[in-house]
Structure formats: structure tokens, C-alpha cells
Design a protein around this motif. Structure first.
Motif, PDB file in Angstrom:
ATOM      1  N   ALA A  35       0.832  -0.948  -0.192  1.00 28.29           N
ATOM      2  CA  ALA A  35       0.096   0.112   0.032  1.00 28.29           C
ATOM      3  C   ALA A  35       0.588   1.184   0.258  1.00 28.29           C
ATOM      4  O   ALA A  35       0.893   2.135  -0.539  1.00 28.29           O
ATOM      5  N   SER A  36       1.647   1.557   0.882  1.00 23.58           N
ATOM      6  CA  SER A  36       3.178   2.531   1.255  1.00 23.58           C
ATOM      7  C   SER A  36       3.683   2.711  -0.083  1.00 23.58           C
ATOM      8  O   SER A  36       3.695   4.251  -1.351  1.00 23.58           O
ATOM      9  N   LEU A  37       3.711   1.563  -1.010  1.00 21.71           N
ATOM     10  CA  LEU A  37       5.149   1.797  -2.128  1.00 21.71           C
ATOM     11  C   LEU A  37       3.184   2.100  -3.222  1.00 21.71           C
ATOM     12  O   LEU A  37       3.814   2.868  -4.121  1.00 21.71           O
ATOM     13  N   GLY A  38       2.073   1.561  -3.645  1.00 15.81           N
ATOM     14  CA  GLY A  38       1.994   1.768  -4.598  1.00 15.81           C
ATOM     15  C   GLY A  38       0.752   3.429  -4.369  1.00 15.81           C
ATOM     16  O   GLY A  38       0.400   3.730  -5.449  1.00 15.81           O
ATOM     17  N   VAL A  39       0.937   3.807  -3.277  1.00 18.18           N
ATOM     18  CA  VAL A  39       0.315   5.405  -2.792  1.00 18.18           C
ATOM     19  C   VAL A  39       2.035   6.301  -4.245  1.00 18.18           C
ATOM     20  O   VAL A  39       1.329   7.009  -4.393  1.00 18.18           O
ATOM     21  N   LEU A  40       3.024   5.879  -3.574  1.00 17.71           N
ATOM     22  CA  LEU A  40       3.783   6.737  -4.117  1.00 17.71           C
ATOM     23  C   LEU A  40       3.718   6.649  -5.392  1.00 17.71           C
ATOM     24  O   LEU A  40       3.571   7.847  -6.102  1.00 17.71           O
ATOM     25  N   GLY A  41       3.672   5.329  -6.101  1.00 13.36           N
ATOM     26  CA  GLY A  41       4.016   5.158  -7.530  1.00 13.36           C
ATOM     27  C   GLY A  41       2.725   5.668  -8.158  1.00 13.36           C
ATOM     28  O   GLY A  41       3.099   6.773  -8.989  1.00 13.36           O
ATOM     29  N   THR A  42       1.421   5.615  -7.522  1.00 11.05           N
ATOM     30  CA  THR A  42       0.134   5.967  -8.239  1.00 11.05           C
ATOM     31  C   THR A  42       0.319   7.907  -8.185  1.00 11.05           C
ATOM     32  O   THR A  42       0.295   8.312  -8.670  1.00 11.05           O
ATOM     33  N   GLY A  43       0.733   8.948  -7.145  1.00 14.53           N
ATOM     34  CA  GLY A  43       0.129   9.901  -6.503  1.00 14.53           C
ATOM     35  C   GLY A  43       1.886  10.230  -7.817  1.00 14.53           C
ATOM     36  O   GLY A  43       1.545  11.151  -8.237  1.00 14.53           O
ATOM     37  N   ALA A  44       3.139   9.689  -8.030  1.00 10.16           N
ATOM     38  CA  ALA A  44       3.941   9.890  -8.449  1.00 10.16           C
ATOM     39  C   ALA A  44       3.591  10.533 -10.329  1.00 10.16           C
ATOM     40  O   ALA A  44       3.865  11.688 -10.990  1.00 10.16           O
ATOM     41  N   LEU A  45       3.279   9.198 -10.341  1.00  8.22           N
ATOM     42  CA  LEU A  45       2.858   9.011 -11.995  1.00  8.22           C
ATOM     43  C   LEU A  45       1.737   9.855 -12.406  1.00  8.22           C
ATOM     44  O   LEU A  45       2.296  10.935 -13.530  1.00  8.22           O
ATOM     45  N   ILE A  46       0.690  10.620 -12.245  1.00  3.48           N
ATOM     46  CA  ILE A  46       0.378  11.259 -11.697  1.00  3.48           C
ATOM     47  C   ILE A  46       0.351  13.116 -12.243  1.00  3.48           C
ATOM     48  O   ILE A  46      -0.115  13.209 -12.810  1.00  3.48           O
ATOM     49  N   ARG A  47       1.265  12.691 -11.045  1.00  4.52           N
ATOM     50  CA  ARG A  47       1.822  14.098 -10.242  1.00  4.52           C
ATOM     51  C   ARG A  47       2.412  14.408 -12.165  1.00  4.52           C
ATOM     52  O   ARG A  47       2.238  15.636 -12.096  1.00  4.52           O
ATOM     53  N   ALA A  48       3.244  13.763 -12.357  1.00  8.65           N
ATOM     54  CA  ALA A  48       4.601  14.095 -14.099  1.00  8.65           C
ATOM     55  C   ALA A  48       3.770  14.227 -14.796  1.00  8.65           C
ATOM     56  O   ALA A  48       3.972  15.043 -15.611  1.00  8.65           O
ATOM     57  N   ALA A  49       2.194  13.230 -14.881  1.00  5.89           N
ATOM     58  CA  ALA A  49       1.432  13.634 -15.842  1.00  5.89           C
ATOM     59  C   ALA A  49       0.659  15.053 -15.543  1.00  5.89           C
ATOM     60  O   ALA A  49       0.980  15.747 -16.977  1.00  5.89           O
ATOM     61  N   LEU A  50       0.333  15.517 -14.677  1.00  7.21           N
ATOM     62  CA  LEU A  50      -0.114  16.535 -15.009  1.00  7.21           C
ATOM     63  C   LEU A  50       0.861  17.573 -14.434  1.00  7.21           C
ATOM     64  O   LEU A  50       0.342  18.452 -15.008  1.00  7.21           O
ATOM     65  N   TYR A  51       1.974  17.148 -13.821  1.00  7.12           N
ATOM     66  CA  TYR A  51       3.091  18.027 -14.513  1.00  7.12           C
ATOM     67  C   TYR A  51       3.463  18.689 -15.329  1.00  7.12           C
ATOM     68  O   TYR A  51       3.226  20.380 -16.522  1.00  7.12           O
ATOM     69  N   GLY A  52       3.418  18.066 -16.663  1.00  3.41           N
ATOM     70  CA  GLY A  52       3.984  17.988 -18.150  1.00  3.41           C
ATOM     71  C   GLY A  52       2.347  19.030 -19.146  1.00  3.41           C
ATOM     72  O   GLY A  52       2.484  19.579 -19.934  1.00  3.41           O
ATOM     73  N   TYR A  53       1.193  17.984 -18.094  1.00  2.96           N
ATOM     74  CA  TYR A  53      -0.469  18.980 -18.622  1.00  2.96           C
ATOM     75  C   TYR A  53       0.674  20.619 -19.034  1.00  2.96           C
ATOM     76  O   TYR A  53      -0.083  21.338 -19.343  1.00  2.96           O
ATOM     77  N   LEU A  54       0.228  20.644 -17.735  1.00  2.96           N
ATOM     78  CA  LEU A  54       0.140  22.026 -17.542  1.00  2.96           C
ATOM     79  C   LEU A  54       1.439  23.003 -17.911  1.00  2.96           C
ATOM     80  O   LEU A  54       0.796  24.139 -18.785  1.00  2.96           O
ATOM     81  N   ARG A  55       2.705  22.418 -18.193  1.00  2.00           N
ATOM     82  CA  ARG A  55       3.321  23.023 -19.073  1.00  2.00           C
ATOM     83  C   ARG A  55       3.284  23.100 -20.266  1.00  2.00           C
ATOM     84  O   ARG A  55       3.233  24.559 -21.087  1.00  2.00           O
ATOM     85  N   ARG A  56       2.837  22.035 -21.457  1.00  2.00           N
ATOM     86  CA  ARG A  56       1.958  22.378 -22.399  1.00  2.00           C
ATOM     87  C   ARG A  56       0.332  23.244 -22.573  1.00  2.00           C
ATOM     88  O   ARG A  56      -0.024  24.343 -23.545  1.00  2.00           O
ATOM     89  N   LEU A  57      -0.029  23.526 -21.425  1.00  2.00           N
ATOM     90  CA  LEU A  57      -0.902  23.997 -21.620  1.00  2.00           C
ATOM     91  C   LEU A  57      -0.992  25.685 -21.796  1.00  2.00           C
ATOM     92  O   LEU A  57      -0.910  26.714 -22.062  1.00  2.00           O
ATOM     93  N   ARG A  58       0.052  26.262 -20.587  1.00  2.00           N
ATOM     94  CA  ARG A  58       0.946  27.257 -20.835  1.00  2.00           C
ATOM     95  C   ARG A  58       1.665  27.746 -21.739  1.00  2.00           C
ATOM     96  O   ARG A  58       1.793  28.544 -22.818  1.00  2.00           O
ATOM     97  N   ALA A  59       2.764  26.420 -22.350  1.00  2.00           N
ATOM     98  CA  ALA A  59       2.828  27.233 -23.846  1.00  2.00           C
ATOM     99  C   ALA A  59       1.915  27.504 -24.685  1.00  2.00           C
ATOM    100  O   ALA A  59       2.210  28.202 -26.022  1.00  2.00           O
ATOM    101  N   GLN A  60       0.906  26.695 -24.608  1.00  2.00           N
ATOM    102  CA  GLN A  60      -0.250  26.950 -25.803  1.00  2.00           C
ATOM    103  C   GLN A  60      -0.438  28.877 -25.077  1.00  2.00           C
ATOM    104  O   GLN A  60      -1.957  28.541 -25.924  1.00  2.00           O
ATOM    105  N   GLY A  61      -0.573  29.528 -24.575  1.00  2.00           N
ATOM    106  CA  GLY A  61      -0.726  30.348 -24.077  1.00  2.00           C
ATOM    107  C   GLY A  61      -3.021  30.620 -22.805  1.00  2.00           C
ATOM    108  O   GLY A  61      -3.042  31.595 -22.847  1.00  2.00           O
TER     109      GLY A  61
END
Length: 458
Positions: A113-139
Motif C-alpha cells: 500500500a505504501s509503495l502503491g500510494v507513492l507510485g500512483t501519486g508520483a505518476l499522476i503528478r508527473a502527467a499533470l505537470y507535463g499537461y500544465l507545461r503544455r497548457l501554458r506554452a499554448q497560452g
């Protein structure tokens, strides 16, 4: 409140709920999926899951996990998330020990459970981070700013923002001029019409330090506008390593060689070194025992090479390595290894090429005399020489030396047979000190696994 501020507040609340939801869903799912887990008709598991899911965002809030992501690197953000997760795990473990409940729960489930929470949270955060960067680059999700300063400074800031569209800043107004009165009148007019209604989110000032009076006057005019006001000093007339504003004894100072690795952050790095250092020592212990046996068999004793080095604040400590050379009489000074050096044994050459000879320094890390990541410690007589040849050389000793470092993972390792080679290494070391973050440490450790072990130098 601007749309950007409202969006940021919504995102912070959403991320806190997201972290709690991830902990709940992952822990409950694994509780149902793991075979042989006796959780039916027992409240202990759901209560522990709820406590952990609420504790994670609470720890994150204290550590700064939910600060705005704009301008922060992915490694830094993930590093803070890992630290929040570790803090939560430690607190839950202490709770279980205090209540004598450690035997109540399946260790397999708690680990999964500990590793599952860490991995899931980190992966979704990384995806959201990339999405926000693309969103800002598009104005989209843009912060609008007003630039005030001389033409050269305004142009420099605009060029910097233009090269980084993903940070999400757009210049909407410029107040440029050399006339003190004209600029002040224009700023006063801008402030007057922008008190309750405005089309910008921040105001940036950029003037040389020598024009501090002008900055103060402009700040006095702008204080009526309820937005963030930032000052980007033009420091071209001051020799700096890194800097920040600080308050000491009620007075403001400009720290000229500031490092983020100060105060509470030293405790964070100490925890990182102790926790990861212990895990790495346990993981490499069989390898280290095997190497020790080989060194003893092939080269005789002693197994370890010990030498005094300069550490934090220039204080000396004893560093440990596996011996890679045949026993010889030491010279007057430290003689660097060279290609074809007859002192290096065949086994020693392999250990040096794979950096396995450095593994005993994990003990130095657990002692608190070294860090996993930091400037590599040089021989003491090399420090005596280079401190007079390279201006900022001794600034390397403002932090603990490391087993690996930013210079090493970028190929600057091995022989330093001239001043320019050492100068380049020092530049990378100072960059690390000036820009330290938990994320940067994790990045360097990851890079060490892929490019830091193999050493083509002697």
C-alpha cells in the motif's frame, strides 16, 4: 481575485483531496486483492487507511507540497512529494509502535500500500505537470505581468520569459525610461487606475542595486495595488556566487553566497542521507563483503584505504575506500593515479573503473561526515594548491562532500591535471550548492545509476 489566483487555489484544494483519495483507493484495493489477508469484520484496517489518507495531505501542507508549481522543476516537486510520503510513513509507524499494533496488520499489505500510494501519486503528478507545461506554452493558465525598469533590463527579462513559455508568464505592460520623474508619474497613474480593476497579476521591477532609492519610491506608489510586486535586481555591478534577501537583527541584508541548503533544509538532507544511505548499505552489503574478501585474497591487508580529507566548513575527516593499489611508500604529496599507473593492481583497476572502491563511503555517510550527493572531496594538498588558483574554490566546503555529485554525473571526474579542468568541476559543484533541492539530489542519484558508476579515468 484574478482567474489565475482562483485557479491556483482550486488546484491546491484539488491536490489535497487527490492525495487523500489516492491513499484511500490504493490501500482499500490492495486490502481486497491480496490473498490470505484477514480483514473481514475488522475495523483496524479501514481506520488505519483513513488516518493515513488524512495524514498525507497534512504532512504535504507542512512541507510545502501544495505551493504553486509554476517555475518549479519536476524533480523538485517529486522530491517534496517523496519527503511528504516518507514523513507520513514514519508518523504512522510511530503510531503503530506507540499503540502496540504492529502485529495487527499484514506487513505485505502495508509495504504494498505504501509503495502503491507513492507510485500512483508520483505518476499522476508527473502527467499533470507535463499537461500544465503544455497548457501554458499554448497560452492558457497565464500570469500577466507589468515590467518596470531600464530598456536593457526589461529586454533581458522579456528574452528570458520568451525562452521559457511553459512557465506561463506574459508581459502585458511595460514602463520604460531613464527619467525618474516620467517613470514615477506613469507608475502613479498605473497604480491609480488598477486598485480595484486591472488586467495584470504581478508587477516586476528591475533596477541596479545602486538605484535602491528609485525602487523604494516606485514600491511606495505601487503598494496600493493588491498584487505581487517582485524586484529583480540588476547585479552586474556586484560579484556574487548566489544571493537572497535576509533579515538579521531587524535589518535587511543581501546574502552574497546563499545556498538553499541551510537551516531546516540541512535536516531534510540529513534525513535523506541517513534513510537512503542505510538502505543502500544494506543493499550493497553482500557486494562489499565479497569485494573485501577479494582484496584480502588478491592484495593482502589492509582491505581499506584511509585518508584525511577536508569536509564541511573545511574540517578534516577520515575517508574510506577499498584499497586499489599495491602497498607503497607515500610521497611528500598526493600523487594522482595516471593511465598505466604501476601501483594499481588488476583488481584495483576493475574497482576504480566501476567505482566499487567508493562503496565504503556509505559508512562516512551514516557517520554524518559525507552526503550521498555533494562535491567530491579532494586530497588535502590539492585543496591547498587550488584554493589560491581558483577564486571560489573553497566555497565547495560550505556543504558536506558527497559520494557522487553534479560534476561527476556530467563527466567531470578522474584526473584533474590542470587548473582549467578543476575550474570547470568547481563551476558544476557551485551550481549544485546554489541550486540545491531534494529533487536535484534524486535526479543526480538516478543519473549515477545510468552514467555515474563507470569511470573511464584511472
Amino acid at each position: 481575485m484574478s482567474l489565475v489566483s482562483s485557479y491556483s487555489d482550486w488546484l491546491r484544494r484539488g491536490m489535497r483531496c487527490f492525495d487523500a483519495a489516492v491513499a484511500l483507493l490504493v490501500a482499500f484495493a490492495l486490502m481486497r486483492m491480496l490473498p490470505g489477508l484477514d480483514h473481514t469484520e475488522r475495523l483496524e484496517y479501514p481506520l488505519l487507511i483513513i488516518a493515513g489518507s488524512l495524514l498525507l495531505p497534512a504532512c504535504g501542507e507542512l512541507i510545502g507540497l501544495y505551493q504553486p508549481w509554476r517555475g518549479r522543476s519536476l524533480y523538485t516537486m517529486l522530491g517534496v512529494y517523496v519527503l511528504s510520503w516518507l514523513t507520513t510513513i514514519v508518523l504512522i509507524s510511530l503510531l503503530l509502535v506507540a499503540t502496540q499494533s504492529t502485529q495487527t496488520f499484514s506487513r505485505l499489505w502495508m509495504g504494498a500500500a505504501s509503495l502503491g500510494v507513492l507510485g500512483t501519486g508520483a505518476l499522476i503528478r508527473a502527467a499533470l505537470y507535463g499537461y500544465l507545461r503544455r497548457l501554458r506554452a499554448q497560452g492558457h493558465n497565464i500570469k500577466r505581468i507589468v515590467l518596470i525598469g531600464p530598456q536593457s533590463n526589461v529586454s533581458r527579462l522579456e528574452a528570458r520569459l520568451g525562452s521559457m513559455p511553459f512557465v506561463g508568464y506574459r508581459v502585458t505592460h511595460r514602463v520604460i525610461g531613464d527619467s525618474v520623474k516620467a517613470v514615477r508619474d506613469e507608475v502613479r497613474s498605473l497604480a491609480t487606475v488598477s486598485i480595484f480593476d486591472r488586467d495584470f497579476d504581478e508587477i516586476w521591477l528591475s533596477y541596479p542595486l545602486a538605484q535602491g532609492d528609485r525602487v523604494r519610491q516606485l514600491a511606495d506608489e505601487l503598494v496600493r495595488v493588491p498584487v505581487s510586486i517582485r524586484y529583480f535586481p540588476d547585479l552586474s555591478d556586484v560579484r556574487l556566487l548566489n544571493h537572497r534577501m535576509a533579515q538579521v537583527a531587524g535589518m535587511y541584508s543581501l546574502d552574497l553566497n546563499y545556498s538553499p541548503l541551510n537551516g531546516p533544509m540541512r535536516l531534510v538532507k540529513a534525513c535523506e542521507d541517513r534513510l537512503l544511505g542505510l538502505l543502500l548499505l544494506l543493499a550493497f552489503l553482500p557486494v562489499m563483503l565479497g569485494i573485501a574478501a577479494l582484496v584480502r585474497w588478491k592484495m593482502g591487508g589492509p582491505v581499506l584505504f584511509k585518508q584525511q580529507r577536508h569536509g564541511l566548513d573545511g574540517k578534516s575527516f577520515k575517508i574510506y575506500k577499498f584499497r586499489s593499489m599495491a602497498l607503497h611508500e607515500p610521497g611528500a604529496g598526493t600523487q594522482q593515479a595516471t593511465r598505466g599507473d604501476p601501483r594499481i593492481t588488476p583488481l584495483g583497476a576493475f574497482l576504480r573503473r566501476t567505482s566499487l572502491d567508493e562503496l565504503p563511503q556509505l559508512y562516512n555517510v551514516l557517520q554524518g561526515r559525507m552526503s550521498l550527493v555533494g562535491p567530491r572531496p579532494h586530497a588535502m594538498d590539492h585543496n591547498e594548491y587550488y584554493k589560491d588558483e581558483i577564486e571560489a574554490y573553497m566555497q565547495r566546503h560550505r556543504v558536506k562532500p558527497g559520494m557522487t555529485g553534479w560534476a561527476q554525473v556530467n563527466g567531470l571526474r578522474g584526473i584533474t591535471d590542470n587548473v582549467e579542468t578543476m575550474r570547470k568541476r568547481v563551476e558544476y559543484d557551485l551550481f549544485y550548492i546554489d541550486n540545491w533541492s531534494l529533487g536535484l539530489d534524486l535526479k543526480i542519484l538516478a543519473m549515477t545509476l545510468t552514467r555515474g558508476f563507470i569511470n573511464r579515468q584511472p
